[in-house]
Design a protein around this motif. Sequence first.
Motif, PDB file in Angstrom:
ATOM      1  N   ALA A  40       0.852  -0.937  -0.001  1.00 23.41           N
ATOM      2  CA  ALA A  40       0.170   0.495   0.449  1.00 23.41           C
ATOM      3  C   ALA A  40       0.838   1.257   0.346  1.00 23.41           C
ATOM      4  CB  ALA A  40      -0.674  -0.117   1.235  1.00 23.41           C
ATOM      5  N   ASP A  41       2.056   1.020   0.330  1.00 22.35           N
ATOM      6  CA  ASP A  41       2.737   2.172   0.668  1.00 22.35           C
ATOM      7  C   ASP A  41       3.696   2.865  -0.996  1.00 22.35           C
ATOM      8  OD1 ASP A  41       1.932   3.327   3.050  1.00 22.35           O
ATOM      9  OD2 ASP A  41       3.478   1.803   3.988  1.00 22.35           O
ATOM     10  N   GLN A  95      -0.142   3.517  -4.977  1.00 16.89           N
ATOM     11  CA  GLN A  95      -0.537   4.381  -5.912  1.00 16.89           C
ATOM     12  C   GLN A  95      -0.655   5.792  -7.144  1.00 16.89           C
ATOM     13  OE1 GLN A  95       1.952   6.597  -2.807  1.00 16.89           O
ATOM     14  NE2 GLN A  95       2.085   5.692  -0.998  1.00 16.89           N
ATOM     15  N   HIS A 150      -7.279   6.808  -2.942  1.00  8.88           N
ATOM     16  CA  HIS A 150      -6.398   6.103  -2.040  1.00  8.88           C
ATOM     17  C   HIS A 150      -7.250   4.757  -1.885  1.00  8.88           C
ATOM     18  CE1 HIS A 150      -4.064   9.735  -0.863  1.00  8.88           C
ATOM     19  NE2 HIS A 150      -4.831  10.166  -0.513  1.00  8.88           N
ATOM     20  N   GLU A 179      -5.362   1.505  -2.012  1.00  9.57           N
ATOM     21  CA  GLU A 179      -4.259   1.894  -0.369  1.00  9.57           C
ATOM     22  C   GLU A 179      -4.522   0.462   0.057  1.00  9.57           C
ATOM     23  OE1 GLU A 179      -2.695   5.230  -0.493  1.00  9.57           O
ATOM     24  OE2 GLU A 179      -2.265   6.054  -2.283  1.00  9.57           O
ATOM     25  N   CYS A 222      -5.705  -2.974  -0.454  1.00  6.43           N
ATOM     26  CA  CYS A 222      -4.194  -3.711  -0.107  1.00  6.43           C
ATOM     27  C   CYS A 222      -4.303  -3.636   1.281  1.00  6.43           C
ATOM     28  CB  CYS A 222      -3.429  -2.881  -0.885  1.00  6.43           C
ATOM     29  SG  CYS A 222      -2.770  -2.448  -2.585  1.00  6.43           S
ATOM     30  N   ARG A 223      -4.539  -3.022   2.236  1.00  3.36           N
ATOM     31  CA  ARG A 223      -3.789  -2.960   3.211  1.00  3.36           C
ATOM     32  C   ARG A 223      -5.491  -3.938   3.457  1.00  3.36           C
ATOM     33  NH1 ARG A 223      -2.923   2.550   3.071  1.00  3.36           N
ATOM     34  NH2 ARG A 223      -0.678   2.880   3.853  1.00  3.36           N
TER      35      ARG A 223
END
Length: 236
Positions: free
Chosen positions: A132-133, A138, A148, A151, A154-155
């Motif tokens: 996610a980072d 992104q 977002h 992201e 994904c988390r």
Amino acid sequence: MTSRGWTHSTLAEASGVDPKSVERWVNLGRVPRRATAVKAAEALGEDIHALWPALRQARSARAVSPELVALYEQRADLPVSVFVDLLSSAQERVDVLVYAAVFLHEAYPRLNDLLRERAEAGCRVRICLGDADSQNVQLRGREEKFGHGIESRCRLALLHYRSLVDVAGVEIRTHGTTLYNSIYRADDQALVNAHVWGVNAYGAPVWHLRRAAGGSVFDTYAESFDAVWSTAQEVS
């Protein structure tokens, strides 16, 4: 011919044709039959396609690859049971390469149980999720105009799979690569979900592949998975 001292007659004799034929090759640009051209090129020590580019044969295209089982216009056309049935059939390996694919857990809450069962049966299960980072995740969110959201997905996907981290036979990693396709593999079959710029994965095509003798399409995606997996970070 000039540099090596060949005449129309001597080349004709080496090629098994009449000298008039060689004269037409030289003066009129005529192209000999392939078998004759091969003899002439060998005699001259030259590449046949350098002498007669028209004899270069393009590799014939196959209308349908023997590895293509089915093509779906978009992932949304497939019931989740197609994915579940594929993964359930695995005897040796399960490979999943995605950014998130939370639709699987949402539509089939027993997914973790299924993967645990496959691992207990001796399958190697590898799950590769988007980091996610990472910049590529992104960027994908911006391309999909999803902000977002990707992201967060994904988390969320990592949360779904986290209970499998300590299961023998199951490996979970996160990757930060540009994902051109999502891959869902079970042994010698795979569902490949294309990624299209600006389009969410559910709106992009999916092809069902099965490894076949003489084919290379399935292996291309299998090798792609391995390449991404080698760069991914293990989830502890």
